[in-house]
Structure formats: structure tokens, C-alpha cells
Design a protein around this motif. Structure first.
Motif: not given
Length: 300
Positions: A27-42
Motif C-alpha cells: 500500500q502507499i504507506a509502504d513507500f512513505t515509511r522512510v520518514g518514520r525510521y529513515p536510518k533503517a530504510v536508508l
């Protein structure tokens, strides 16, 4: 059914269906979680998109005995995580939301990076038997049509009919697993007598790449002080790639079944190492100290 029909029509169509199934889980939220835990995603994205291809080149140069197998290993390393990584993360009790986010981001980026990394692999390893003009533009367009487009359609279906998507997704995942087994059988049959030597050589290289990147992902995650669940997700996402996509690129765009051998072997390797991670995580959770609780009557 001719080889051309299989590689140009059947294989892309089946991959389209598999990627549609992946879209049903997003869902769209899966692409917007970067702001919630940016360190893990990056960290996870950097591991997948930068460190993994570099390791693929290094292991290919070190262990692969032929140009085609070396190119195949780099192609595999360039592919994104797939639905298998999400399943293994779920079974290992990792951070499933992070796993899905990393899969979604890498699937988007690799439309552009796979053709470029494969072109570099040909420049690095190709010999007279593997010379081919990599159709970069055509490959980008086809990867969009076969991977990103069905994901978008799947997400749209989930947004409109969530219950239907939840019912259909596991059935497509089963189809994907069975189709991958079928692909391995087809590739093995095409390679004939050479398959034993190729599998032996590729098995060592794919295992080294898989274990090394899982270890590197875990150490990096712990070094950046991510929690155990996030560390598990990054370990698995960096270590488990979309081998079906690699096989499709090798047979449909590069027209060389030998290049698909590392991905076929890796399809077995990743389940073995994934099972080890699942076992270690369950042991870790079982041995973890239980939080203190207070009894209803006030006794500690």
C-alpha cells in the motif's frame, strides 16, 4: 512450445502475475515509511543497491570459472528483494513493515540500475562466447512493464478490494514458488551435461555471496544500533534476492541460459540460509528474558 515462445512470452507473463501478487501485499504507506525510521530504510537500501552489487562483482571475479556465470552472479546481485524475503522476515519475526518497504523501494530503483549494472558486468567479464549488446533502453521499459506496472495494478486492487486481495495474494505466492521450481528444472534440462560443473561452481559463489551479505547486513544494522527486529529484516533483505527476475532477464533479454544458472542455484541456497536465520531468531526470542510483570493482587 519453442524456447523463444517460453522466454519471450510465457516467462514475462508469469513474472507479471507474480509481481501483481506482490502488489497485492503493498500500500502507499509502504513507500512513505522512510520518514518514520529513515536510518533503517536508508541503511537497507544502501546495502541492497550499492554494497550487494559490489560484492557480486568481487565474488564473481574470485570464484566464477566462466564469463557467463560471473555475469549471472552480478545480475542476481543487482536484483531487488522479492516476496520470498518478506515471507522469511515474517517467519523470523523481523520487522515486516520495514521488509516490505525495502522490497518496494528496491523494486522501483532496479528498473534503472539492473540494465546499467548488467552492462558493466559485460564490460568487465564478457569473452567471445558471451558478447552481446545489452539493450539498456528496451530492458528498462520492459522491466517497468513486467515489474513495476503489475505492482501498481496490484496495489490498486488492494485499495479497492482489500478482502479479495488478501484472498488472492497467497494463491499467487504459491504459483510463484511452483513456477520457480519449474524454471530450475527447465534451465537444468537446457544445460545438459554441463549442469553439474556449473551448479558446483555457482553453488560455492552464491553461498559465499549470500552468507557474506547477510553477515554484513546484520553487523551494519547492529552497528547503527537498530533493534533486533529491524536488524533481522535488513539481514534478510540484503541476503535474499528476486531470483525469478534474474532468470527472466538472463533468458529473455540476454538469451543465454548459462547466465541464469547462478540465480537458479541461489533459489535453493536462499531458502537454506533463510531457514538458519529463522531458527536463530526463534532461539533468540525463546532465550530472551521475559519482562517483569506484576500480579493482580500486588505481589511481585
Amino acid at each position: 512450445m519453442t524456447s523463444s515462445v517460453f522466454s519471450q512470452i510465457v516467462l514475462p507473463l508469469c513474472l507479471f502475475i507474480i509481481m501483481f501478487g506482490m502488489g497485492l501485499s503493498l500500500q502507499i504507506a509502504d513507500f512513505t515509511r522512510v520518514g518514520r525510521y529513515p536510518k533503517a530504510v536508508l541503511l537497507g537500501t544502501f546495502g541492497q543497491m550499492v554494497l550487494l552489487p559490489i560484492a557480486g562483482f568481487a565474488v564473481a571475479a574470485w570464484l566464477m570459472p566462466s564469463a557467463a556465470l560471473a555475469i549471472g552472479l552480478v545480475l542476481l546481485a543487482a536484483c531487488p528483494g522479492g516476496t520470498t524475503s518478506n515471507l522469511v522476515t515474517y517467519l523470523a519475526r523481523g520487522d515486516l513493515a520495514l521488509s516490505i518497504t525495502l522490497t518496494a523501494i528496491s523494486s522501483l530503483l532496479t528498473i534503472f540500475t539492473i540494465p546499467l549494472i548488467v552492462s558493466l558486468a559485460f564490460l568487465t567479464f564478457a569473452d567471445a562466447s558471451t558478447q552481446v549488446q545489452v539493450p539498456v533502453g528496451t530492458m528498462m521499459a520492459a522491466l517497468f512493464a513486467i515489474t513495476l506496472l503489475p505492482v501498481i495494478i496490484g496495489m490498486a486492487v488492494r485499495a479497492k478490494a482489500a478482502r479479495f486481495a488478501a484472498w488472492l495474494e497467497p494463491k499467487i505466492n504459491l504459483f510463484g514458488a511452483l513456477f520457480l521450481v519449474f524454471l530450475i528444472i527447465v534451465i537444468t534440462a537446457k544445460q545438459g551435461d554441463r549442469i553439474i560443473t556449473q551448479v558446483t561452481s555457482s553453488g560455492v559463489a552464491t553461498l559465499v555471496l549470500n552468507v557474506f551479505m547477510m553477515g554484513a547486513g546484520f553487523l551494519a544494522a547492529r552497528g547503527f544500533r537498530l533493534n533486533a527486529d529491524q536488524s533481522t529484516s535488513i539481514t534478510i533483505e540484503i541476503g535474499i534476492q528476486n531470483s525469478t527476475l534474474a532468470i527472466m532477464v538472463a533468458t529473455s533479454f540476454l538469451s543465454n541460459p548459462e547466465i541464469a544458472i547462478p540465480a537458479a542455484v541461489y533459489s535453493i541456497t536462499m531458502y537454506l540460509t533463510g531457514a538458519v536465520v529463522i531458527g536463530l531468531r526463534h532461539r533468540q526470542r525463546r532465550l530472551a528474558p521475559k519482562p517483569a510483570t506484576t500480579l493482580a493482587n500486588g505481589e511481585a
